[in-house]
Structure formats: structure tokens, C-alpha cells
Design an enzyme around this catalytic site. Sequence first.
Site, short mmCIF file in Angstrom:
data_model
loop_
_atom_site.label_atom_id
_atom_site.label_comp_id
_atom_site.label_asym_id
_atom_site.label_seq_id
_atom_site.Cartn_x
_atom_site.Cartn_y
_atom_site.Cartn_z
N ARG A 135 0.79 -1.24 0.00
CA ARG A 135 0.00 0.00 0.00
C ARG A 135 0.82 1.28 0.00
O ARG A 135 0.24 2.35 -0.09
CB ARG A 135 -1.01 -0.03 1.15
CG ARG A 135 -2.21 -0.91 0.80
CD ARG A 135 -3.26 -0.93 1.87
NE ARG A 135 -2.80 -1.59 3.05
CZ ARG A 135 -2.69 -2.91 3.19
NH1 ARG A 135 -3.04 -3.71 2.20
NH2 ARG A 135 -2.24 -3.44 4.31
N THR A 257 -3.31 -9.09 14.11
CA THR A 257 -2.22 -8.43 13.38
C THR A 257 -2.57 -6.98 13.03
O THR A 257 -3.74 -6.61 12.97
CB THR A 257 -1.87 -9.20 12.11
OG1 THR A 257 -3.07 -9.44 11.39
CG2 THR A 257 -1.20 -10.52 12.44
N ASP A 321 -14.21 -11.91 11.46
CA ASP A 321 -13.16 -11.11 10.80
C ASP A 321 -13.55 -9.63 10.76
O ASP A 321 -13.23 -8.92 9.81
CB ASP A 321 -12.85 -11.64 9.39
CG ASP A 321 -11.61 -11.01 8.78
OD1 ASP A 321 -10.77 -10.49 9.52
OD2 ASP A 321 -11.48 -11.03 7.54
N LYS A 348 -14.69 -2.84 9.30
CA LYS A 348 -15.41 -3.86 8.55
C LYS A 348 -16.81 -4.11 9.09
O LYS A 348 -17.71 -4.46 8.33
CB LYS A 348 -14.62 -5.18 8.60
CG LYS A 348 -13.43 -5.24 7.67
CD LYS A 348 -12.87 -6.66 7.69
CE LYS A 348 -11.69 -6.81 6.75
NZ LYS A 348 -11.18 -8.20 6.80
N CYS A 627 -7.89 -23.44 -1.66
CA CYS A 627 -7.71 -22.90 -3.01
C CYS A 627 -8.50 -21.62 -3.26
O CYS A 627 -8.04 -20.73 -3.98
CB CYS A 627 -8.12 -23.94 -4.07
SG CYS A 627 -7.62 -25.63 -3.68
CA CA Z 1 -8.45 -10.64 8.82
#
Ligand code: CA
Length: 708
Positions: A135, A257, A321, A348, A627
Amino acid sequence: MRGLRVSSIVVGLALMLGACHPGPSSVDGRRIAEANQHPGDWVSYGRTYDEQRFSPLTQIDDGNVGRLGLAWFADLDTNRGQEATPLEIGGVIYTTTAWSKVEAYDATTGRQIWSYDPKVPGDWGVKACCDVVNRGLAMWKGKLYVGALDGRLIALDAKTGRPVWITRTFGQDTSYASTGAPRVVKGRVIIGTGGAEYNQRGFVSAYDAETGRLDWRFYTVPGDPSKPDRQPSDQPLRDIAAKTWAPGTWKVGGGGTVWDTIVYDPKLDLLYFGTDNGDPWNQRYRGVRGDNLFLTSIIAVRPETGKYVWHYQLNPGDEWDYSAVQPIILADLKIGGRTRQVLMQAPKNGFFYVLDRKTGELLSAKNYVTVNWAKGIDLKTGRPIETPEARYSDTGKPWVGVPGPLGGHSWNPMAYSPKTGLVYLPANEAGFPYQEDPAFKHEPLGENLGLDLSGGGKDPDYAAQKAQLASLKGYLLAWDPVAQKAVWRADHPGPANGGVVVTAGNVVFEGSYDGKFAAWRADTGKPLWSFDAQAPIMAAPMTYQVGAVQYVAVMTCGGGAFGLSAGLPGLKSGHPHQLCRLLAFDLGGQAKLPPLPAASRPPLNPPPATATAEVVHQGAELYGRYCGICHGGSAVSAGVTPDLRYTPLLASDGFFDVVLGGALRSQGMVSFSRVLTHDQAAAVRAYLIQRANDTKAAQAKGEDLSAG
Ligand code: CA
């Protein structure tokens, strides 16, 4: 007339400033804090420390932006997602590209001055949940700083692009990935990492800008209690956080994180950052119910020591999340007759938060997109009022959450104009089927979520997926953060649109995933201008002035979390081309992009589907776990990585050479032999063959269910 008058004032001002146009060596804390004294430059990720992404430039305004044209463009040597906001100083524009490369161009012509490739190993791509993106850069006293995907923090000489020092922010045996722009505060380079889906423990670090020596590190979640970190986070982790976790969860990393926002307030001398979700997502697999601090939190620390000052947690015990990593903007707002020093975030989870940034007190929170996981945020306790169905790990039932992990808003930068008092944010509505995987166990490769990602599971009607598809929306939202309400919005064909810049010329710029780059009136939302950029745009535009000319620049190319994973049958909001460029515009610009190459896709030619439904379903589950994050949900790629329904490898044993043998390792496709047996890989292939045959049959009936 107005445009002419304003332009001539700006030209005069620029000529005066032009005599002493300072270069990279002039960039320090004062220069970033007083960025408005050189309004033509863009010296930090969000332009200023408060990261408002508001430019005082006025040559391009709401009266003349219709005359904006392409001034120049530069082709990039990668076709992966581009998320960077360039810097501009002294007539040179600096940017990062996918794979952590750094480029310097003449800001008036696009002529390349230098290029630096850290040569990130291709197989690190499998550790990056959300593409091999970067970024952007930080600048400080003549050096540029880039966090390479594989954890190297690299200081470059801004004049030559040559490395001055390189240090490692994490080891090569970990599954962290670095994608965020560093910031420099008081001579310290501040940077975090990604990896909360990969059994990692979140932290943010400060390095000496001159030498690269580690100064302090703040871990966001508790570690092994028998091995104290001897870091400034030790005390708050022991006193506040440890009791909110089950004993021993540190063994699987914990998450939290710090992969995007890092913001500094020079007046309060506080550094703010946000933390990501827990690992695994499904809280049941993190032991007991509890708040799990400091997951999904905004944390304030002292920049010189990393000492904890306050925290605010958005989602106690998160399992969706719903991270707090999204961009934070600092501003002084008049609330209830008082001027408050606030920080704003549209994370989010879909609520717009306004916090007192001195104390962390929640001042207000209101949903800015459709939200079905909570009825609101209790202002007294600061905690969300959850709807019980949202706790899929309690109910055991699949649940389509809105927002999903893409978020009501993610990393794509938002902007705030002190002139209009509005925040401009790229908003998404994109549901996600959360469904517990009852047989989950941690694996050393791929994401560890504790969810069934088979994309509809055993339901032949794909009901969850249809609900997800129906929820997809994207728009540019102008939000009044004081009244906590929408003022205007501009709809796009779908989610995952670009970041935003707003200017004193009353113009807001944003690109979209369908390949348009456009301008609106900042106060009313009236559409003013648009340009066919020939590729999706996720990155934020920026604006700068060299001599007498104001430019607006933006990077093109799709990817990221949505671009890689959200291939959905029927999704039409993408762009068929992936032409990665840096574009720069000015008034009257006459440059032209080359004509688009013809879009071509080979016909579908899969081998016949012969596997049993049980094997196909097993393949769907394994595909979903290992995947889909890169090749698209339901085996529909959104175009960044190969669409596996079309691969000729389905008909040959070459499939196993790639999936188990690692034949395409250098391109990022590592061997999955650590987590898949030959039979399991065969089940994945059977699922892909089934999907390819289903698609072929649908195409024959004229209902092409493939995306992009
Ligand atoms: Ca995440």
C-alpha cells in the site's frame, strides 16, 4: 471565470514556492505535520499525520474538472493487485507496486527515474491472505521505507533507489506477510504485519529510521506466559488481556495483526493503530468465550516507547473477521457545542465510530451500511448489541452475515474534508455464509478459520451463495460524522471500489472495480467527470502540483481479498482486463491509453464428470479451505489468478505435479503435499471438473454463470 481566477492565484503561489521546492531530504516530523505549507506535495501515506487525505489544492475544481484529461501514464511490470497511494515531492512521484517493488517517476512526464525490486520469493504469495499487494511508502530525511511482503523492512536512498539498510521484521519460517505502508514518527519507522488467518501473533514495531535497529515492539495478544516479551506491551497484556483468553491459546498465534492503519497525533503525542481478527475466526476453536483482547481493537501508545495508553475494542470475542485495521482519520469536530479531538473509523463491521482520541471514549457509533449482526452499539458500555443468530458457533447453524469479511469498508482509504465536514468512504455490502466446520483442525498451510468454505455445502440450490450474491453492492458514501448520517451516495455496479481523495476545489475522486475513474462534487455528490481506466481500481488517488500544474494520480489493477477470492457465479461488477498502470491527469491533458486488447477466453473443455457426489463434496470443502482464497469462491476466478475450470491440467496428471509437486512454485503456487494426500488432491480435481461441466452446461443454455 471563477476557475480562471483561482487558477491564476494558484499559479502565482506555485511560482513563489517553486523557487525553494524542497526535496526528500526536507521531510521530517515538522514537514509532515505542517504539510499545508507545501500543499503541492504529498509526503506521507495519508498526506498528513491526521490522514484526512484532504488536499488544499484548488486549480482543479468543481467548475473545470470536466476538462481533466490524461497527462501521462506508466505501465507496471506486474499484473497483480495495486493498492498503493503514491508520494510526490520535489517533482518526483514514488510508489510501490505488487510484489513490494518501488518505482520513481518524473511527476510531470511519467519518465521512469529508477526502479527497485526486492525480489520477494514467489512462494511467499501463499502466506498473503489478500494478494501480494503493497500500500505504499514512508519518506524521512532523504530515505524511502518499504515493507516487503516477506518481512524485510528496506530503507532506500530516495535519489537513487539503492538500499541503505535492510532489516527483518519477522522470520522466514513464519506465515506473516507485510503489505501496509510504514509511517515515520519521531525518527522511528512504525510498521506491522498481516497474518491473522495463519496462526500468527500480532504486533507493531518501531525501528530507528537511520540505522534500522529495532527500538520497541508492541504485541497485541498474549504470548507464552513462561517467556515474557520484555516489551512495552507486557504489562497491559498481563493486567488486561490475559484473563480474556483461554489458557494456552497463544500456541496457535492468536491473531490481532496490525496490517494497515497507523496514525499519529503530534499535539497529543499519541500513536494509534488497529488490530485484526482472532485466529481461528470461529471463537469456539479459541477455547472459551471471552473478549480476547486486544483483538479488533484500536490501541493508543506513546511513539517513543510503545507504552500503552488506552484501547477500545470494537468486537469482543469476534468470530466474523470484523477487524479494526481499517483507516483511521483524526479531526477536530464540533459535537454537542464543544470542539472534540476525535478519531474516526469505518471498520469492517459496518458501524461508523467516533472516539475521543485523548481518552478512547466512544462518542458515537452508527451503521453506515446494512448490518445484520448487531442492533447497535451501546454508548454506555461501548459494546455491540449482537443479534443471537450471528453467533454461528453457538447456534451451529449457517448464517449469512452482512457485512462479511470483505467488510462494510476495508483498507481502501477514506477521506475527510474540513470544508464540507463530510467523510467520503468506499462502502461495500457483501454478505458471507459463516458456517462452522465441525471437523476443523489447525494445519500448517493455508488459512485456519474453523469454517466450512465449501460454498453452499451440500445444498444443491447454493442458497447461501445466492443470498451472498444478492447482497453485493458498492457505493461512494458521503457521511456526516457529527450527525452520523449519509448525506449523499454514488452507486457502483458492485463492491471492492477504490480509495478516495477530496480537495479544497470541492471535488472528490474515486476509482471503481469496473474500471472507471470519476469525480463528484464534494458537497452534493453531483457527478462531474469520468474516465475509462481499462482496469479495475482499488487504490486511492492522490493529487499534487509541480510548477503551475495540479495533477491527480491513481494506480490501476484489481486484486486484494475480494479480487482474488470472491469469484461468484453471476458477479458482473469486475473488468475483463488487468492492465496495471500509474495514471496521472491534469486539466486539458491529451494523452491516450493504447486500444484495449481483445478479451479472449478459451472454450471450456473439461473431461467428463465421473466422480461420486460424495467425492465432489469432499473436493468442494478442500477447495474452499485451500484454493478459494486465491482462485475464487466456487472455482470462479475474478481474473487475477487462473480460473481452474479452464485449466487443461484437469485432464492430466500434470494437475498433481502442480498441486502436490510444486511445479509452479516460483509463480506463488506452492506444493500442498503437507496438507493434501493424493486422494484429496484428486477430490479437488473432481470438484473442479464438476464445476467446469456445470458451467459448460449453463453456457449451452445461454445462462453464463461465470464471472468476469
Ligand atoms: Ca483478517
